[in-house]
Design a protein around this motif. Structure first.
Motif, mmCIF file in Angstrom:
data_model
loop_
_atom_site.group_PDB
_atom_site.id
_atom_site.type_symbol
_atom_site.label_atom_id
_atom_site.label_comp_id
_atom_site.label_asym_id
_atom_site.label_seq_id
_atom_site.Cartn_x
_atom_site.Cartn_y
_atom_site.Cartn_z
ATOM 1 N N LEU A 39 -60.351 -26.775 29.996
ATOM 2 C CA LEU A 39 -59.972 -28.002 30.683
ATOM 3 C C LEU A 39 -61.136 -28.987 30.740
ATOM 4 C CD1 LEU A 39 -57.849 -26.565 33.638
ATOM 5 C CD2 LEU A 39 -57.008 -27.694 31.564
ATOM 6 N N GLY A 40 -62.352 -28.458 30.844
ATOM 7 C CA GLY A 40 -63.518 -29.322 30.907
ATOM 8 C C GLY A 40 -63.781 -30.065 29.617
ATOM 9 N N GLU A 41 -63.273 -29.550 28.512
ATOM 10 C CA GLU A 41 -63.497 -30.167 27.203
ATOM 11 C C GLU A 41 -62.357 -31.088 26.776
ATOM 12 O OE1 GLU A 41 -64.488 -28.631 22.650
ATOM 13 O OE2 GLU A 41 -64.744 -27.274 24.361
ATOM 14 N N ALA A 42 -61.214 -30.971 27.413
ATOM 15 C CA ALA A 42 -60.017 -31.690 26.967
ATOM 16 C C ALA A 42 -60.074 -33.171 27.330
ATOM 17 C CB ALA A 42 -58.777 -31.057 27.588
ATOM 18 N N LEU A 43 -59.690 -34.011 26.375
ATOM 19 C CA LEU A 43 -59.566 -35.440 26.625
ATOM 20 C C LEU A 43 -58.119 -35.845 26.904
ATOM 21 C CD1 LEU A 43 -61.972 -36.953 23.932
ATOM 22 C CD2 LEU A 43 -62.386 -36.630 26.385
ATOM 23 N N VAL A 44 -57.181 -35.028 26.450
ATOM 24 C CA VAL A 44 -55.763 -35.337 26.636
ATOM 25 C C VAL A 44 -55.023 -34.070 27.049
ATOM 26 C CG1 VAL A 44 -53.633 -36.136 25.542
ATOM 27 C CG2 VAL A 44 -55.810 -37.192 24.915
ATOM 28 N N CYS A 45 -54.121 -34.203 28.015
ATOM 29 C CA CYS A 45 -53.200 -33.120 28.343
ATOM 30 C C CYS A 45 -51.790 -33.694 28.253
ATOM 31 C CB CYS A 45 -53.468 -32.554 29.736
ATOM 32 S SG CYS A 45 -53.018 -33.666 31.088
ATOM 33 N N HIS A 46 -50.793 -32.819 28.333
ATOM 34 C CA HIS A 46 -49.398 -33.274 28.318
ATOM 35 C C HIS A 46 -48.699 -32.766 29.572
ATOM 36 C CE1 HIS A 46 -50.310 -34.094 24.089
ATOM 37 N NE2 HIS A 46 -49.301 -34.939 24.147
ATOM 38 N N LEU A 47 -48.103 -33.701 30.287
ATOM 39 C CA LEU A 47 -47.378 -33.411 31.516
ATOM 40 C C LEU A 47 -45.892 -33.361 31.215
ATOM 41 C CD1 LEU A 47 -46.813 -33.334 34.618
ATOM 42 C CD2 LEU A 47 -47.014 -35.842 34.579
ATOM 43 N N GLY A 48 -45.261 -32.231 31.515
ATOM 44 C CA GLY A 48 -43.830 -32.063 31.329
ATOM 45 C C GLY A 48 -43.124 -31.996 32.673
ATOM 46 N N VAL A 49 -42.097 -32.832 32.856
ATOM 47 C CA VAL A 49 -41.366 -32.862 34.114
ATOM 48 C C VAL A 49 -39.939 -33.311 33.839
ATOM 49 C CG1 VAL A 49 -42.096 -35.241 34.605
ATOM 50 C CG2 VAL A 49 -41.363 -33.766 36.485
ATOM 51 N N VAL A 50 -39.000 -32.837 34.635
ATOM 52 C CA VAL A 50 -37.614 -33.279 34.534
ATOM 53 C C VAL A 50 -37.430 -34.478 35.447
ATOM 54 C CG1 VAL A 50 -35.209 -32.682 34.937
ATOM 55 C CG2 VAL A 50 -36.767 -30.986 33.961
ATOM 56 N N VAL A 51 -36.940 -35.588 34.883
ATOM 57 C CA VAL A 51 -36.694 -36.794 35.673
ATOM 58 C C VAL A 51 -35.188 -37.054 35.723
ATOM 59 C CG1 VAL A 51 -38.918 -37.806 35.069
ATOM 60 C CG2 VAL A 51 -36.907 -38.322 33.669
ATOM 61 N N GLY A 52 -34.765 -37.786 36.735
ATOM 62 C CA GLY A 52 -33.348 -38.068 36.890
ATOM 63 C C GLY A 52 -32.641 -36.960 37.655
ATOM 64 N N GLU A 53 -31.391 -37.187 37.946
ATOM 65 C CA GLU A 53 -30.598 -36.235 38.724
ATOM 66 C C GLU A 53 -29.275 -35.966 38.028
ATOM 67 O OE1 GLU A 53 -31.805 -34.733 41.261
ATOM 68 O OE2 GLU A 53 -33.595 -35.977 41.565
#
Length: 239
Positions: A39-53
């Motif tokens: 994590l200390g070396e990473a410049l980019v991560c990807h966030l996954g989430v469910v949006v909407g209902e």
């Protein structure tokens, strides 16, 4: 801010069924320190989430910047993410479980068969329910960590955030308790018959490099600051 519930670097990885590595378990790393190194070396991560209902609910995976704090107030340490208060992914995140992934690509594996071609990589998966950071001191530290994640030491050289900027920014804190790490390194795992056939096999190492820093026109011929020069030098860029 409260004290961490556990000692982050000694808490085992994959403590739950959701983050237990099954496929390619030989590549799983159990040491939590490896998670923080990655994590200390990473410049980019990807966030996954469910949006909407309901019928309109759908998953969204978006690239962003993150920063880890081994001494953060959450169990296992804290992963901080930030973005616009208008971002649907960040607005929805505190109400549900999210997934954050990081992948560092270290090489291309050229095997003697198509089946055994692969990549050398270090990857992490973090699962959990984040919280919105409202404590002012923690929020300021989180934003500094995120800036320094990209350019180490940069936050100390910048002016304070304005009220307008802070009002437009949401900071999320994700516990690092539920996480897994996988690492692949080295050459191909070819079958004996393919090796005997004489086809070339091996791997091509990859790394991130930087070119010389390009100043904004307003900077004129002024010197490149130490934090920028140090980053370029670390990435083996030219002087």
């Amino acid at each position: 801010m409260t004290a961490p519930l556990t000692t982050p670097l000694t808490t085992p990885l994959s403590p739950t069924d959701r983050t237990t590595v099954r496929r390619g378990r030989i590549r799983a790393v159990e040491e939590r320190r490896a998670l923080f190194d990655l994590l200390g070396e990473a410049l980019v991560c990807h966030l996954g989430v469910v949006v909407g209902e309901g019928a309109e609910a759908h998953p969204v995976v978006l690239p962003t910047v993150c920063a880890a704090d081994a001494e953060g107030p959450d169990e296992g340490g804290t992963l901080y993410l930030h973005g616009s208060v208008a971002a649907r992914s960040l607005v929805a995140a505190p109400d549900r479980t999210i997934c954050v992934t990081v992948t560092l690509l270290d090489g291309i594996v050229a095997a003697r068969s198509a089946f055994h071609h692969s990549m050398n990589y270090r990857s992490a998966v973090v699962i959990g329910r984040p919280r919105v950071v409202t404590d002012e001191a923690e929020r300021a530290r989180a934003l500094d960590l995120i800036v320094d994640q990209v350019v180490p030491g940069r936050a100390a050289t910048l002016r304070p955030h304005t009220r307008k900027e802070l009002a437009a920014t949401v900071v999320l804190a994700l516990p690092l308790l539920e996480a897994s790490v996988k690492i692949r390194a080295g050459g191909p795992g070819d079958d004996a018959a393919d090796i005997e056939a004489g086809t070339w096999g091996g791997h091509i190492p990859l790394r991130l490099v930087a070119d010389a820093a390009v100043p904004a026109p307003e900077c004129g011929d002024g010197p490149v600051p130490d934090d920028i020069r140090t980053l370029v030098d670390r990435l083996d860029g030219p002087d």
